[in-house]
Structure formats: structure tokens, C-alpha cells
Design a protein around this motif. Structure first.
Motif, mmCIF file in Angstrom:
data_model
loop_
_atom_site.group_PDB
_atom_site.id
_atom_site.type_symbol
_atom_site.label_atom_id
_atom_site.label_comp_id
_atom_site.label_asym_id
_atom_site.label_seq_id
_atom_site.Cartn_x
_atom_site.Cartn_y
_atom_site.Cartn_z
ATOM 1 N N ASP A 153 0.828 -1.209 0.000
ATOM 2 C CA ASP A 153 0.000 0.000 0.000
ATOM 3 C C ASP A 153 0.861 1.257 0.000
ATOM 4 O OD1 ASP A 153 -2.342 -1.355 -0.091
ATOM 5 O OD2 ASP A 153 -3.062 -0.774 1.881
ATOM 6 N N GLY A 154 2.091 1.129 0.484
ATOM 7 C CA GLY A 154 3.042 2.223 0.354
ATOM 8 C C GLY A 154 3.114 3.208 1.490
ATOM 9 N N SER A 155 2.364 3.011 2.560
ATOM 10 C CA SER A 155 2.449 3.970 3.664
ATOM 11 C C SER A 155 2.159 3.276 4.985
ATOM 12 C CB SER A 155 1.458 5.114 3.458
ATOM 13 O OG SER A 155 1.674 6.117 4.429
ATOM 14 N N SER A 156 3.178 2.655 5.510
ATOM 15 C CA SER A 156 3.039 1.955 6.779
ATOM 16 C C SER A 156 4.305 2.146 7.599
ATOM 17 C CB SER A 156 2.799 0.462 6.537
ATOM 18 O OG SER A 156 2.748 -0.235 7.756
ATOM 19 N N PHE A 157 4.142 2.254 8.906
ATOM 20 C CA PHE A 157 5.315 2.255 9.771
ATOM 21 C C PHE A 157 5.966 0.880 9.718
ATOM 22 C CE2 PHE A 157 2.950 5.604 12.327
ATOM 23 C CZ PHE A 157 3.751 6.646 11.892
ATOM 24 N N ASP A 158 7.274 0.850 9.844
ATOM 25 C CA ASP A 158 7.984 -0.424 9.943
ATOM 26 C C ASP A 158 7.747 -1.058 11.308
ATOM 27 O OD1 ASP A 158 9.085 -0.183 7.388
ATOM 28 O OD2 ASP A 158 10.794 0.967 8.142
ATOM 29 N N SER A 159 7.570 -0.222 12.309
ATOM 30 C CA SER A 159 7.368 -0.704 13.680
ATOM 31 C C SER A 159 6.024 -1.399 13.808
ATOM 32 C CB SER A 159 7.425 0.464 14.660
ATOM 33 O OG SER A 159 8.601 1.200 14.478
ATOM 34 N N ILE A 160 5.983 -2.376 14.701
ATOM 35 C CA ILE A 160 4.773 -3.150 14.941
ATOM 36 C C ILE A 160 4.504 -3.203 16.441
ATOM 37 C CG2 ILE A 160 3.737 -5.461 14.779
ATOM 38 C CD1 ILE A 160 5.440 -5.925 12.265
ATOM 39 N N ILE A 161 3.245 -3.061 16.808
ATOM 40 C CA ILE A 161 2.817 -3.273 18.195
ATOM 41 C C ILE A 161 2.321 -4.718 18.271
ATOM 42 C CG2 ILE A 161 1.193 -2.620 20.011
ATOM 43 C CD1 ILE A 161 3.243 -0.447 19.457
ATOM 44 N N TYR A 162 3.040 -5.542 19.016
ATOM 45 C CA TYR A 162 2.680 -6.956 19.076
ATOM 46 C C TYR A 162 1.624 -7.226 20.147
ATOM 47 C CZ TYR A 162 6.330 -8.039 15.755
ATOM 48 O OH TYR A 162 7.091 -8.094 14.614
ATOM 49 N N ASN A 163 1.020 -8.368 20.041
ATOM 50 C CA ASN A 163 -0.047 -8.779 20.962
ATOM 51 C C ASN A 163 0.589 -9.233 22.279
ATOM 52 O OD1 ASN A 163 -2.436 -9.553 22.075
ATOM 53 N ND2 ASN A 163 -2.776 -11.300 20.734
ATOM 54 N N ARG A 164 0.620 -8.328 23.249
ATOM 55 C CA ARG A 164 1.221 -8.612 24.556
ATOM 56 C C ARG A 164 0.222 -8.268 25.656
ATOM 57 N NH1 ARG A 164 6.564 -9.273 23.458
ATOM 58 N NH2 ARG A 164 7.356 -8.197 21.609
ATOM 59 N N THR A 165 0.148 -9.108 26.660
ATOM 60 C CA THR A 165 -0.758 -8.824 27.779
ATOM 61 C C THR A 165 -0.326 -7.578 28.540
ATOM 62 O OG1 THR A 165 0.482 -10.330 29.214
ATOM 63 C CG2 THR A 165 -1.469 -11.223 28.091
ATOM 64 N N ALA A 166 0.933 -7.181 28.402
ATOM 65 C CA ALA A 166 1.426 -5.984 29.101
ATOM 66 C C ALA A 166 0.618 -4.749 28.735
ATOM 67 C CB ALA A 166 2.900 -5.750 28.774
ATOM 68 N N TYR A 167 0.120 -4.677 27.508
ATOM 69 C CA TYR A 167 -0.659 -3.509 27.104
ATOM 70 C C TYR A 167 -1.970 -3.442 27.885
ATOM 71 C CZ TYR A 167 2.630 -2.710 23.321
ATOM 72 O OH TYR A 167 3.778 -2.440 22.607
ATOM 73 N N GLN A 168 -2.686 -4.556 27.952
ATOM 74 C CA GLN A 168 -3.953 -4.560 28.687
ATOM 75 C C GLN A 168 -3.723 -4.425 30.189
ATOM 76 O OE1 GLN A 168 -3.178 -7.031 26.407
ATOM 77 N NE2 GLN A 168 -4.500 -6.383 24.731
ATOM 78 N N PHE A 169 -2.699 -5.113 30.699
ATOM 79 C CA PHE A 169 -2.426 -5.088 32.139
ATOM 80 C C PHE A 169 -2.097 -3.673 32.613
ATOM 81 C CE2 PHE A 169 0.473 -5.430 35.768
ATOM 82 C CZ PHE A 169 -0.306 -6.175 36.641
ATOM 83 N N SER A 170 -1.251 -2.979 31.847
ATOM 84 C CA SER A 170 -0.854 -1.628 32.263
ATOM 85 C C SER A 170 -2.040 -0.670 32.229
ATOM 86 C CB SER A 170 0.295 -1.106 31.397
ATOM 87 O OG SER A 170 -0.077 -1.044 30.034
ATOM 88 N N ILE A 171 -2.903 -0.799 31.218
ATOM 89 C CA ILE A 171 -4.100 0.047 31.148
ATOM 90 C C ILE A 171 -4.988 -0.203 32.357
ATOM 91 C CG2 ILE A 171 -6.233 0.496 29.848
ATOM 92 C CD1 ILE A 171 -3.754 1.619 28.449
ATOM 93 N N MET A 172 -5.164 -1.474 32.712
ATOM 94 C CA MET A 172 -5.999 -1.835 33.857
ATOM 95 C C MET A 172 -5.467 -1.208 35.147
ATOM 96 S SD MET A 172 -6.990 -5.682 35.090
ATOM 97 C CE MET A 172 -5.342 -6.059 35.684
ATOM 98 N N LYS A 173 -4.159 -1.032 35.237
ATOM 99 C CA LYS A 173 -3.526 -0.463 36.425
ATOM 100 C C LYS A 173 -3.461 1.066 36.386
ATOM 101 C CE LYS A 173 -2.380 -4.219 38.636
ATOM 102 N NZ LYS A 173 -2.918 -4.512 39.957
ATOM 103 N N GLY A 174 -3.986 1.679 35.307
ATOM 104 C CA GLY A 174 -3.894 3.133 35.181
ATOM 105 C C GLY A 174 -2.490 3.591 34.851
#
Length: 199
Positions: A153-174
Motif C-alpha cells: 500500500d506504500g504507507s506503513s510504519f515499519d514498527s509493529i505493536i505486538y499482541n502482549r498482555t502488558a498492554y492490557q495489564f498496564s491500562i488496567m492499572k492506570g
């Protein structure tokens, strides 16, 4: 002030998680940051902010149609906007104000198709727009296929946010992944590095 909008007409794409963590990463680099949550129904960023420590960035819940008039009241280096999970005139108005539009997308055709339509509809605005692959699983055929699709498609970041429980856990903790998980925070830092190159 640089305005970065995270938009996707489909809910569950990872917009809010990306906004919170990118905002924190910018803040930890010494930048002043503000966040606008335009989803009056979910108010996910605002809900997270109620549980967060006072040292975190401020969050305002604002109807998207009022964003253009209120933006001038912000005196920050970066203003991040968490777009509601739909596309209408008001969200397009927010997009027009942006220095960068980030479209988070999960590695699934049901997530890619609406993201691609959104990308196409925003193209006439002449605002730098890029996909951000989120919630991806490492070394899977679907992730590899989606990476290739976004590259094509020609317009994407190279970086990727992977599926990690740390994202949900940290949000839950504020909190954010910066307070909980080094690997995830390195991922977010890579996204921020790419953002800073284009704005």
C-alpha cells in the motif's frame, strides 16, 4: 504544536492503547503532551486517566465537532487525538487539523478492509497518513501477509505493536507499558521514532 490523530472507523483496532502509550513515551522524552478523546460514548482514554497517577498527561473528552475551535487552547508540544470508532464529517474535520494521521490496524482482513477505505477517503486531505500494525502475533503467516499488504500500500510504519498482555495489564492499572514491560516499551519507542521522522 504538532497534532497526531489516531483514526480508524472500526472499533478494537488498538487506537486508544496506541494513543496512551505513545503519549507517555513522548512525555518521558521531555515533551509536553495533551490528549483529546473524541469518543463521547466509550471515553476510554478518560476512563484510564481517572485511574492514572497525576504525573501523566492531561486528557480532555471533546465532541469531535468542537475540536477545531478548542485546539488553540492547548499549549503543548504534541496533541494526540483518539478518534471515535466511526468516520463522519466531524472526524474528517479533526483529520484536516492533523500533522500526521495514524491508522492502527490488526492483522485481519476484516480489520484491513475498513482501514484501507479510511486511508483512501483521507488521501485528498494531503495529510501524512500511515498504517500502524497492532495486536500482531510474531512469526505467523497472517502477520507476515499483513506486513506485505501494508508495504504494498506504500504507507506503513515499519514498527509493529505486538499482541502482549502488558498492554492490557498496564491500562488496567492506570499506567502504561513504560511502567511494566521493557520489551513493549521498546516497541512503542520505535513507533515514536518513526512518528518524529515524519512530523
Amino acid at each position: 504544536m504538532k497534532i497526531i490523530s489516531f483514526l480508524n472507523s472500526k472499533g478494537g483496532a488498538g487506537k486508544t492503547t496506541a494513543v496512551i502509550n505513545v503519549a507517555r513515551g513522548l512525555q518521558l522524552r521531555g515533551a509536553s503532551v495533551g490528549v483529546i478523546d473524541t469518543d463521547l460514548h466509550q471515553q476510554s482514554v478518560a476512563q484510564w486517566r481517572q485511574d492514572a497517577d497525576d504525573s501523566f498527561f492531561p486528557v480532555d473528552v471533546v465532541d469531535a465537532k468542537r475540536v477545531p475551535e478548542l485546539v488553540k487552547n492547548f499549549d503543548v508540544d504534541y496533541l494526540l487525538i483518539d478518534g471515535a470508532g466511526y468516520l463522519d464529517e466531524e472526524i474528517v474535520g479533526v483529520a484536516k487539523l492533523s500533522n500526521l494521521i495514524v491508522i492502527p490496524v490488526k492483522p485481519s482482513p476484516f480489520d484491513y478492509w475498513p482501514a484501507a477505505r479510511l486511508f483512501e477517503s483521507l488521501t485528498p486531505l494531503n495529510v501524512v497518513t500511515a498504517y500502524l500494525l497492532t495486536q500482531a502475533r510474531k512469526h505467523t503467516m497472517m502477520t507476515n501477509e499483513m506486513v506485505q499488504t501494508l508495504v504494498d500500500d506504500g504507507s506503513s510504519f515499519d514498527s509493529i505493536i505486538y499482541n502482549r498482555t502488558a498492554y492490557q495489564f498496564s491500562i488496567m492499572k492506570g499506567e502504561t507499558v513504560y511502567e511494566h514491560d521493557k520489551t513493549a516499551s521498546v516497541e512503542v519507542d520505535a513507533v515514536i521514532d518513526e512518528i518524529l521522522k515524519v512530523i
